[in-house]
Scaffold this motif. Structure first.
Motif, PDB file in Angstrom:
ATOM      1  N   GLU A  72       0.421  -1.205   0.099  1.00 19.09           N
ATOM      2  CA  GLU A  72       0.201  -0.086   0.312  1.00 19.09           C
ATOM      3  C   GLU A  72       1.110   1.395  -0.185  1.00 19.09           C
ATOM      4  OE1 GLU A  72      -2.070  -0.512   3.465  1.00 19.09           O
ATOM      5  OE2 GLU A  72      -3.243  -1.911   2.872  1.00 19.09           O
ATOM      6  N   GLN A  73       2.154   1.200   0.035  1.00 19.54           N
ATOM      7  CA  GLN A  73       2.683   2.587   0.136  1.00 19.54           C
ATOM      8  C   GLN A  73       4.459   1.960  -0.737  1.00 19.54           C
ATOM      9  OE1 GLN A  73       1.952   4.511   1.908  1.00 19.54           O
ATOM     10  NE2 GLN A  73       1.429   3.612   3.305  1.00 19.54           N
ATOM     11  N   PRO A  74       3.695   3.105  -1.660  1.00 18.55           N
ATOM     12  CA  PRO A  74       5.044   2.702  -2.945  1.00 18.55           C
ATOM     13  C   PRO A  74       5.688   3.274  -2.484  1.00 18.55           C
ATOM     14  CG  PRO A  74       3.375   4.188  -3.616  1.00 18.55           C
ATOM     15  CD  PRO A  74       2.536   3.211  -2.867  1.00 18.55           C
ATOM     16  N   ARG A  75       6.577   4.167  -2.241  1.00 19.09           N
ATOM     17  CA  ARG A  75       7.702   4.777  -1.445  1.00 19.09           C
ATOM     18  C   ARG A  75       8.416   4.467  -0.789  1.00 19.09           C
ATOM     19  NH1 ARG A  75       7.510  11.055  -1.805  1.00 19.09           N
ATOM     20  NH2 ARG A  75       5.590  11.685  -3.260  1.00 19.09           N
ATOM     21  N   LEU A  76       7.746   3.259  -0.042  1.00 16.27           N
ATOM     22  CA  LEU A  76       8.450   2.870   0.909  1.00 16.27           C
ATOM     23  C   LEU A  76       8.938   1.208   0.213  1.00 16.27           C
ATOM     24  CD1 LEU A  76       6.212   3.055   4.543  1.00 16.27           C
ATOM     25  CD2 LEU A  76       8.268   3.960   3.648  1.00 16.27           C
ATOM     26  N   ALA A  77       7.926   0.956  -0.143  1.00 19.17           N
ATOM     27  CA  ALA A  77       8.489  -0.045  -1.814  1.00 19.17           C
ATOM     28  C   ALA A  77       9.657  -0.375  -2.451  1.00 19.17           C
ATOM     29  CB  ALA A  77       7.458  -0.674  -2.414  1.00 19.17           C
ATOM     30  N   ALA A  78       9.480   1.170  -3.290  1.00 20.39           N
ATOM     31  CA  ALA A  78      10.752   1.613  -3.365  1.00 20.39           C
ATOM     32  C   ALA A  78      12.196   1.841  -2.853  1.00 20.39           C
ATOM     33  CB  ALA A  78      11.086   3.249  -4.134  1.00 20.39           C
ATOM     34  N   LEU A  79      12.516   2.157  -1.372  1.00 24.05           N
ATOM     35  CA  LEU A  79      12.921   1.874  -0.437  1.00 24.05           C
ATOM     36  C   LEU A  79      13.545   1.569  -0.462  1.00 24.05           C
ATOM     37  CD1 LEU A  79      12.429   5.209   2.257  1.00 24.05           C
ATOM     38  CD2 LEU A  79      13.469   5.291   0.492  1.00 24.05           C
ATOM     39  N   MET A  80      12.739  -0.125  -0.036  1.00 24.40           N
ATOM     40  CA  MET A  80      12.983  -1.213  -0.017  1.00 24.40           C
ATOM     41  C   MET A  80      14.467  -2.048  -0.781  1.00 24.40           C
ATOM     42  SD  MET A  80      12.631  -2.095   3.463  1.00 24.40           S
ATOM     43  CE  MET A  80      12.724  -3.883   3.643  1.00 24.40           C
ATOM     44  N   ALA A  81      13.008  -1.550  -2.393  1.00 29.31           N
ATOM     45  CA  ALA A  81      14.158  -2.544  -3.531  1.00 29.31           C
ATOM     46  C   ALA A  81      15.180  -1.896  -4.014  1.00 29.31           C
ATOM     47  CB  ALA A  81      12.841  -2.277  -4.650  1.00 29.31           C
ATOM     48  N   SER A  82      15.144  -1.100  -3.311  1.00 30.19           N
ATOM     49  CA  SER A  82      17.445  -0.551  -4.008  1.00 30.19           C
ATOM     50  C   SER A  82      17.597  -0.378  -2.477  1.00 30.19           C
ATOM     51  CB  SER A  82      16.878   1.195  -4.210  1.00 30.19           C
ATOM     52  OG  SER A  82      18.756   1.771  -4.312  1.00 30.19           O
ATOM     53  N   ARG A  83      18.839  -0.305  -2.833  1.00 24.52           N
ATOM     54  CA  ARG A  83      20.040  -0.288  -2.277  1.00 24.52           C
ATOM     55  C   ARG A  83      20.950   0.812  -2.196  1.00 24.52           C
ATOM     56  NH1 ARG A  83      22.121  -0.127   2.454  1.00 24.52           N
ATOM     57  NH2 ARG A  83      23.519  -1.528   3.011  1.00 24.52           N
ATOM     58  N   GLU A  84      20.800   2.146  -2.574  1.00 22.63           N
ATOM     59  CA  GLU A  84      21.315   3.537  -3.195  1.00 22.63           C
ATOM     60  C   GLU A  84      20.087   4.318  -2.451  1.00 22.63           C
ATOM     61  OE1 GLU A  84      24.033   3.736  -3.882  1.00 22.63           O
ATOM     62  OE2 GLU A  84      24.737   1.364  -4.326  1.00 22.63           O
ATOM     63  N   VAL A  85      20.122   5.462  -2.201  1.00 18.16           N
ATOM     64  CA  VAL A  85      19.827   6.565  -1.690  1.00 18.16           C
ATOM     65  C   VAL A  85      19.128   7.043  -2.725  1.00 18.16           C
ATOM     66  CG1 VAL A  85      19.524   8.470  -0.934  1.00 18.16           C
ATOM     67  CG2 VAL A  85      21.116   7.082  -0.123  1.00 18.16           C
ATOM     68  N   VAL A  86      17.157   6.826  -2.287  1.00 13.52           N
ATOM     69  CA  VAL A  86      16.046   7.117  -3.294  1.00 13.52           C
ATOM     70  C   VAL A  86      15.415   8.248  -2.629  1.00 13.52           C
ATOM     71  CG1 VAL A  86      14.334   6.028  -4.154  1.00 13.52           C
ATOM     72  CG2 VAL A  86      15.880   4.824  -3.824  1.00 13.52           C
ATOM     73  N   THR A  87      15.430   9.468  -3.686  1.00 10.96           N
ATOM     74  CA  THR A  87      14.718  10.759  -3.120  1.00 10.96           C
ATOM     75  C   THR A  87      13.344  10.963  -3.910  1.00 10.96           C
ATOM     76  OG1 THR A  87      15.819  11.694  -5.932  1.00 10.96           O
ATOM     77  CG2 THR A  87      16.584  11.662  -3.349  1.00 10.96           C
ATOM     78  N   PHE A  88      12.377  11.187  -3.974  1.00 10.14           N
ATOM     79  CA  PHE A  88      10.888  11.685  -4.287  1.00 10.14           C
ATOM     80  C   PHE A  88      10.986  12.701  -4.460  1.00 10.14           C
ATOM     81  CE2 PHE A  88      11.014   7.436  -2.094  1.00 10.14           C
ATOM     82  CZ  PHE A  88      10.719   7.118  -3.686  1.00 10.14           C
ATOM     83  N   ASP A  89      11.147  13.944  -5.620  1.00 10.75           N
ATOM     84  CA  ASP A  89      11.101  15.230  -4.992  1.00 10.75           C
ATOM     85  C   ASP A  89       9.435  15.462  -5.167  1.00 10.75           C
ATOM     86  OD1 ASP A  89      10.384  14.804  -7.809  1.00 10.75           O
ATOM     87  OD2 ASP A  89      11.380  15.333  -8.889  1.00 10.75           O
ATOM     88  N   ALA A  90       8.811  17.264  -5.181  1.00 11.65           N
ATOM     89  CA  ALA A  90       7.888  17.375  -4.614  1.00 11.65           C
ATOM     90  C   ALA A  90       6.856  17.224  -6.000  1.00 11.65           C
ATOM     91  CB  ALA A  90       7.747  19.339  -5.253  1.00 11.65           C
ATOM     92  N   ASP A  91       7.269  16.714  -7.501  1.00 15.95           N
ATOM     93  CA  ASP A  91       6.465  16.817  -7.833  1.00 15.95           C
ATOM     94  C   ASP A  91       5.922  15.258  -8.346  1.00 15.95           C
ATOM     95  OD1 ASP A  91       6.060  19.255  -8.871  1.00 15.95           O
ATOM     96  OD2 ASP A  91       7.853  19.193 -10.205  1.00 15.95           O
ATOM     97  N   SER A  92       6.296  14.458  -7.705  1.00 10.79           N
ATOM     98  CA  SER A  92       6.384  13.125  -7.636  1.00 10.79           C
ATOM     99  C   SER A  92       4.933  12.724  -7.376  1.00 10.79           C
ATOM    100  CB  SER A  92       7.042  12.070  -6.309  1.00 10.79           C
ATOM    101  OG  SER A  92       6.870  10.598  -6.430  1.00 10.79           O
ATOM    102  N   ARG A  93       4.078  12.097  -7.752  1.00 16.75           N
ATOM    103  CA  ARG A  93       2.950  11.525  -7.791  1.00 16.75           C
ATOM    104  C   ARG A  93       2.331  10.547  -6.875  1.00 16.75           C
ATOM    105  NH1 ARG A  93      -0.776  12.725 -13.416  1.00 16.75           N
ATOM    106  NH2 ARG A  93       0.395  14.744 -13.476  1.00 16.75           N
ATOM    107  N   LEU A  94       3.322   9.844  -6.257  1.00 11.89           N
ATOM    108  CA  LEU A  94       3.265   8.671  -5.245  1.00 11.89           C
ATOM    109  C   LEU A  94       3.133   9.035  -4.201  1.00 11.89           C
ATOM    110  CD1 LEU A  94       6.382   6.473  -6.549  1.00 11.89           C
ATOM    111  CD2 LEU A  94       4.420   5.984  -6.933  1.00 11.89           C
ATOM    112  N   PRO A  95       1.778   8.574  -3.391  1.00  8.29           N
ATOM    113  CA  PRO A  95       1.256   9.141  -2.319  1.00  8.29           C
ATOM    114  C   PRO A  95       2.555   9.037  -1.000  1.00  8.29           C
ATOM    115  CG  PRO A  95       0.432   6.602  -2.382  1.00  8.29           C
ATOM    116  CD  PRO A  95       1.303   7.283  -4.228  1.00  8.29           C
ATOM    117  N   ASP A  96       2.846   9.453   0.570  1.00  7.93           N
ATOM    118  CA  ASP A  96       3.417   9.613   1.292  1.00  7.93           C
ATOM    119  C   ASP A  96       2.963   8.660   1.827  1.00  7.93           C
ATOM    120  OD1 ASP A  96       5.375  10.482   3.459  1.00  7.93           O
ATOM    121  OD2 ASP A  96       6.211  11.449   1.547  1.00  7.93           O
ATOM    122  N   PRO A  97       3.552   8.850   2.722  1.00 11.61           N
ATOM    123  CA  PRO A  97       2.980   7.337   4.033  1.00 11.61           C
ATOM    124  C   PRO A  97       2.263   7.914   4.968  1.00 11.61           C
ATOM    125  CG  PRO A  97       5.642   6.856   4.087  1.00 11.61           C
ATOM    126  CD  PRO A  97       4.680   7.271   2.747  1.00 11.61           C
TER     127      PRO A  97
END
Length: 529
Positions: A72-97
């Motif tokens: 239910e949380q695509p941003r957190l899922a993206a973080l868990m899928a990567s070993r690098e730092v992941v950023t989401f800028d102000a234009d991201s349409r992914l909901p924030d947890p």
């Protein structure tokens, strides 16, 4: 060396109480990066698809009780899928947890903000994530991304040291309990096992969970005591899950729901022809729990005619099916629960004294919600997060005034009442007001809390040797409850303004803040964490 690195290294070098190091870590990160919120989330024990907050700064207090499924949380899922730092800028349409959960926004949507995070590991495996949020565009920069990547080894070292210290502390405490309990042949469970169902931020509940870890590994009969709605069934499930019998059945029986005419057949089974309609042989609930655990809820409601037969089973681990002369051996661990005063029932003659003593081999008292205020807001967060996706909401949170109202209420129905109150309030809030971004805010009027009787005694029973036995509310407890209700009402009528509330109560504002802190209403203060 940067200020953040120096702070983290200093915290690694000194001994800190459990949990303090992680909280200091997120506070140092917020100060060093100049962001608005930092949160450390770990994977649920035994799960790979759900995160829970362990430490946070800048988030509402109820956020610590929430759970964040990765589905239910695509941003957190993206973080868990990567070993690098992941950023989401102000234009991201992914909901924030954390939409609606940033302290100081009073439930407003996070229309423009930056978010950055990274997956953390322990022993080569994913452990959780660290997130940083900024409420203004461009708050987190590319340089910040590089800085966070450099800090990962220190962050993971802080987590590893905290884990090791907790395991050592668990082993020390467990060893002391074993030395005191050798005559009961209690065996310790694995250290560091976290519960996945019971929210326990208060000292009283943490002590209860520690004690239940030990008794779970024994074969002792346990009697769970506590008022209606405190979570006796959850604790019974925990005892079974942590026991050596966890791979065998857990059979739940509500003794109050057993019709007296069929109760014996339900518990002990019956032979073919034992009574009219008994066309086949039937296994009872006790036999169904063979090798596992039988939970007898509301055991105080058992009719006297069955109490003698249950006593024999507890004494000899034998049963006889109704209408049969054959004695059958059973291997069952018994856990019972009641909200009745069984000692009084024994004196009245409605409960057998010998059965009472067989059931109270190891009594565990679950404290009422009114005595553990630290658990109220985390529990509220858990229930709100359960209701949020059901109602199709992006965010669901409490206003400051609603938090005060929850803390001031006396909760005669305990956790169950809190769950139902928040379920109704969430539905009302979703229907009445959203901010255009799918975030609903619960206000005091949506809670529908009526004044409670601050002198109601609650449960008054346990064996004399049980520490902290639940007893009638003392005058001091009743006075504190009345003071909390008075402050919450004044805040509600003043729109959350502490100065106006103080004037209506004819108090100095600073004295009102001090009193609120003493009463456990610290979460109601309007400044950030």
């Amino acid at each position: 060396m940067t200020m953040i690195q120096t702070s983290l290294l200093n915290d690694l070098a000194v001994g800190l109480p459990s949990g303090v190091r992680l909280q200091r870590m997120v506070a140092s990160l917020r100060a060093g990066f100049g962001c608005d919120a930092v949160a450390l989330l770990a994977l649920e024990p035994g799960a790979v698809d759900c995160l829970r907050p362990l430490a946070a700064v800048g988030l509402t207090r109820d956020a610590l009780g929430r759970r964040f499924p990765l589905a239910e949380q695509p941003r957190l899922a993206a973080l868990m899928a990567s070993r690098e730092v992941v950023t989401f800028d102000a234009d991201s349409r992914l909901p924030d947890p954390y939409d609606g959960l940033i302290e100081g926004l009073k439930g407003q949507a996070l229309a423009v903000h930056d978010c950055m995070g990274i997956r953390l590991q322990q022993e080569g495996r994913p452990w959780g994530v660290l997130t940083l949020d900024g409420l203004t565009r461009g708050r987190l920069t590319r340089h910040d991304r590089s800085r966070l990547a450099e800090l990962v080894p220190l962050l993971e070292a802080s987590i590893r040291l905290t884990r090791l210290e907790r395991e050592v502390q668990d082993l020390r405490h467990s060893h002391a309990r074993v030395m005191r309990s050798r005559e009961d042949q209690i065996v310790l469970p694995d250290p560091g096992h976290d519960d996945i169902e019971i929210v326990a931020h208060s000292d009283a509940m943490r002590r209860l969970l520690d004690e239940s870890k030990v008794v779970a590994q024994s074969e002792l009969t346990v009697l769970l005591l506590g008022e209606t709605g405190v979570g006796k069934e959850l604790l019974a499930r925990r005892l079974h899950r942590l026991s050596p019998r966890h791979g065998q059945p857990l059979v739940m029986v509500n003794c109050a729901a057993l019709p007296e005419s069929l109760a014996e057949s339900e518990l002990f089974g019956h032979a073919k022809g034992a009574f009219s309609g008994a066309t086949t042989e039937r296994t009872g609930r006790i036999e169904a729990a063979q090798g596992g655990t039988l939970f007898l809820d509301e055991v105080g409601e058992l009719p006297l005619s069955l109490q003698a037969k249950l006593l024999r089973t507890l004494q000899n681990r034998e049963i006889q099916r109704l209408g049969s002369d054959k004695v059958r051996k059973v291997d069952v661990r018994f856990v019972a629960a009641t909200n009745r005063n069984l000692q009084a029932a024994v004196k009245e003659g409605s409960f057998r004294a010998d059965l009472y003593h067989r059931l109270t081999v190891y009594p565990l008292l679950i404290p009422p919600l009114r005595s553990r205020h630290e658990d109220i807001l985390p529990l509220a967060g858990r229930f709100l997060e359960v209701n949020r996706p059901r109602l199709g909401l992006r965010g669901l949170r409490l206003s400051d005034e609603a938090e005060c109202a929850l803390l001031a209420h006396d909760w005669p129905g305990n956790v169950r009442e809190l769950e139902h109150v928040l379920g109704r309030a969430a539905l009302r809030a979703a229907q009445v007001a959203q901010d255009g971004h799918g975030i609903a805010v619960i206000h005091p009027e949506s809670l529908g809390l009526a004044p409670t009787d601050t002198t109601s005694p609650g449960i008054s029973q346990v064996t004399a040797s049980t520490p902290g036995a639940g007893i009638p509310r003392s005058p001091r407890q009743a006075s504190r409850a009345a003071q909390r209700q008075s402050i919450a009402l004044a805040l509600s009528q003043s729109g959350g303004n502490w100065s106006r509330a103080a004037r209506s109560l004819q108090m100095d504002a600073s004295n009102l803040h001090k009193l609120a802190r003493r009463l456990g209403m610290k979460a109601c203060e309007t400044h950030g964490q």
